[in-house]
Design a protein around this motif. Structure first.
Motif, mmCIF file in Angstrom:
data_model
loop_
_atom_site.group_PDB
_atom_site.id
_atom_site.type_symbol
_atom_site.label_atom_id
_atom_site.label_comp_id
_atom_site.label_asym_id
_atom_site.label_seq_id
_atom_site.Cartn_x
_atom_site.Cartn_y
_atom_site.Cartn_z
ATOM 1 N N THR A 13 0.863 -1.176 0.000
ATOM 2 C CA THR A 13 0.000 0.000 0.000
ATOM 3 C C THR A 13 0.893 1.218 0.000
ATOM 4 O O THR A 13 2.060 1.143 0.392
ATOM 5 C CB THR A 13 -0.921 0.030 1.241
ATOM 6 O OG1 THR A 13 -0.091 0.125 2.399
ATOM 7 C CG2 THR A 13 -1.768 -1.233 1.303
ATOM 8 N N ALA A 58 0.607 2.602 -9.553
ATOM 9 C CA ALA A 58 -0.842 2.422 -9.437
ATOM 10 C C ALA A 58 -1.393 3.201 -8.254
ATOM 11 O O ALA A 58 -2.460 3.831 -8.339
ATOM 12 C CB ALA A 58 -1.178 0.940 -9.297
ATOM 13 N N ARG A 59 -0.671 3.173 -7.145
ATOM 14 C CA ARG A 59 -1.121 3.935 -5.973
ATOM 15 C C ARG A 59 -1.113 5.435 -6.257
ATOM 16 O O ARG A 59 -2.010 6.166 -5.825
ATOM 17 C CB ARG A 59 -0.244 3.603 -4.770
ATOM 18 C CG ARG A 59 -0.518 2.238 -4.174
ATOM 19 C CD ARG A 59 -1.952 2.088 -3.775
ATOM 20 N NE ARG A 59 -2.180 0.859 -3.030
ATOM 21 C CZ ARG A 59 -3.376 0.431 -2.665
ATOM 22 N NH1 ARG A 59 -4.451 1.111 -3.004
ATOM 23 N NH2 ARG A 59 -3.512 -0.690 -1.995
ATOM 24 N N SER A 62 -4.152 6.197 -8.160
ATOM 25 C CA SER A 62 -5.362 6.152 -7.321
ATOM 26 C C SER A 62 -5.490 7.389 -6.451
ATOM 27 O O SER A 62 -6.595 7.707 -5.984
ATOM 28 C CB SER A 62 -5.364 4.889 -6.450
ATOM 29 O OG SER A 62 -4.445 4.992 -5.373
ATOM 30 N N ARG A 67 -9.697 10.973 -8.214
ATOM 31 C CA ARG A 67 -9.998 9.712 -7.539
ATOM 32 C C ARG A 67 -10.595 8.667 -8.483
ATOM 33 O O ARG A 67 -11.731 8.209 -8.307
ATOM 34 C CB ARG A 67 -10.925 9.939 -6.344
ATOM 35 C CG ARG A 67 -10.399 10.913 -5.304
ATOM 36 C CD ARG A 67 -8.972 10.621 -4.858
ATOM 37 N NE ARG A 67 -8.830 9.352 -4.149
ATOM 38 C CZ ARG A 67 -8.832 9.244 -2.812
ATOM 39 N NH1 ARG A 67 -8.958 10.347 -2.063
ATOM 40 N NH2 ARG A 67 -8.682 8.074 -2.248
ATOM 41 N N THR A 69 -11.581 5.159 -10.121
ATOM 42 C CA THR A 69 -11.863 3.844 -9.559
ATOM 43 C C THR A 69 -12.255 2.891 -10.688
ATOM 44 O O THR A 69 -12.568 3.325 -11.793
ATOM 45 C CB THR A 69 -13.015 3.892 -8.529
ATOM 46 O OG1 THR A 69 -14.192 4.402 -9.168
ATOM 47 C CG2 THR A 69 -12.658 4.779 -7.343
ATOM 48 N N THR A 101 -5.467 -5.383 -10.473
ATOM 49 C CA THR A 101 -6.241 -4.656 -9.480
ATOM 50 C C THR A 101 -5.342 -4.249 -8.319
ATOM 51 O O THR A 101 -4.678 -5.092 -7.702
ATOM 52 C CB THR A 101 -7.413 -5.508 -8.954
ATOM 53 O OG1 THR A 101 -8.284 -5.816 -10.050
ATOM 54 C CG2 THR A 101 -8.201 -4.751 -7.890
ATOM 55 N N GLY A 103 -5.888 -1.763 -5.021
ATOM 56 C CA GLY A 103 -6.822 -0.902 -4.316
ATOM 57 C C GLY A 103 -8.102 -0.739 -5.102
ATOM 58 O O GLY A 103 -8.688 -1.731 -5.563
ATOM 59 N N PRO A 104 -8.541 0.507 -5.337
ATOM 60 C CA PRO A 104 -9.815 0.731 -6.028
ATOM 61 C C PRO A 104 -9.712 0.657 -7.547
ATOM 62 O O PRO A 104 -10.711 0.799 -8.246
ATOM 63 C CB PRO A 104 -10.185 2.153 -5.600
ATOM 64 C CG PRO A 104 -8.860 2.834 -5.429
ATOM 65 C CD PRO A 104 -7.936 1.781 -4.861
ATOM 66 N N LEU A 105 -8.495 0.428 -8.055
ATOM 67 C CA LEU A 105 -8.277 0.482 -9.498
ATOM 68 C C LEU A 105 -8.009 -0.892 -10.088
ATOM 69 O O LEU A 105 -7.426 -1.760 -9.441
ATOM 70 C CB LEU A 105 -7.063 1.356 -9.829
ATOM 71 C CG LEU A 105 -7.100 2.832 -9.471
ATOM 72 C CD1 LEU A 105 -5.757 3.456 -9.819
ATOM 73 C CD2 LEU A 105 -8.217 3.534 -10.198
ATOM 74 N N THR A 124 -6.316 6.984 -18.684
ATOM 75 C CA THR A 124 -6.241 7.727 -17.426
ATOM 76 C C THR A 124 -4.816 8.144 -17.116
ATOM 77 O O THR A 124 -4.581 9.169 -16.481
ATOM 78 C CB THR A 124 -6.793 6.864 -16.271
ATOM 79 O OG1 THR A 124 -8.176 6.603 -16.515
ATOM 80 C CG2 THR A 124 -6.646 7.560 -14.926
#
Length: 200
Positions: A13, A58-59, A62, A67, A69, A101, A103-105, A124
């Motif tokens: 994370t 990626a983080r 995100s 934001r 997702t 994948t 987190g939210p992505l 993105t």
């Protein structure tokens, strides 16, 4: 779980042990960077983009202020005829697969040849591969026009304001953001990220 017991493929994370908190570039830090440049240190030395690099990127995606997702298209900008760039792109595609994948992505790779930058439409973010020094100006114009965050493991791309973010995950995580490139690209991050990056 300590660093030695963490599996190689464990997803870090942004705020876990893989991230070392950073700060805006201090006077000392600026002096060190300029001294390295003056002595000929190769700041632009490129290392193969690793899975950990991709997870950190990626983080960062995100934590864009928009934001994002769910599934998002990630443009992998490369030169098919240049071995270094092709190798880097192949590694990124292998890491991302049909969608990684984090987190939210879910990052879905889209290969974009450097001479077909219009294929970034709808993406993105853009991951800039190695070996594209001669094309960085054109790539940045294309990403900035589309308001994309551009990321690379090549610090020189960020130092020269032709990428927004550079990432290195070894031997420790180091994330550098170029303010001017971010502004030109209309890219902003949530406030908490500023504690984790170096801005130049």
């Amino acid at each position: 779980m300590d660093a030695q017991s963490r599996p190689d493929n464990a997803e870090p994370t942004l705020f876990s042990a893989i991230i070392t908190p950073h700060r805006s570039l201090s006077a000392t830090g600026f002096t060190v960077v300029m001294a390295l440049v003056a002595t000929g240190f190769q700041l632009s030395a490129w290392a193969e983009t690793t899975r950990k690099d991709v997870l950190v990127m990626a983080r960062m995606i995100s934590f864009l202020s928009t934001r994002p997702t769910g599934p998002v298209s990630i443009a992998i900008v490369y030169a098919p005829a240049r071995a270094e760039s092709k190798h880097d792109a192949d590694g990124l595609v292998a890491t991302l697969g049909s969608g990684l994948t984090v987190g939210p992505l879910t990052l879905v790779p889209v290969l974009v040849p450097v001479d077909q930058l219009q294929q970034m439409d709808g993406a993105t973010a853009a991951l800039v591969t190695a070996g594209l020094d001669d094309d960085l100006d054109a790539i940045f114009r294309a990403t900035a026009a589309r308001k994309l965050v551009s990321l690379s493991t090549d610090f020189n791309c960020v130092r020269t304001a032709r990428c927004v973010v550079s990432v290195r995950s070894e031997p420790k995580v180091d994330i550098v953001v170029n303010r001017a490139a971010a502004e030109q690209s209309s890219v902003t991050f949530v406030a908490a990220v500023r504690l984790m990056i170096t801005e130049i």
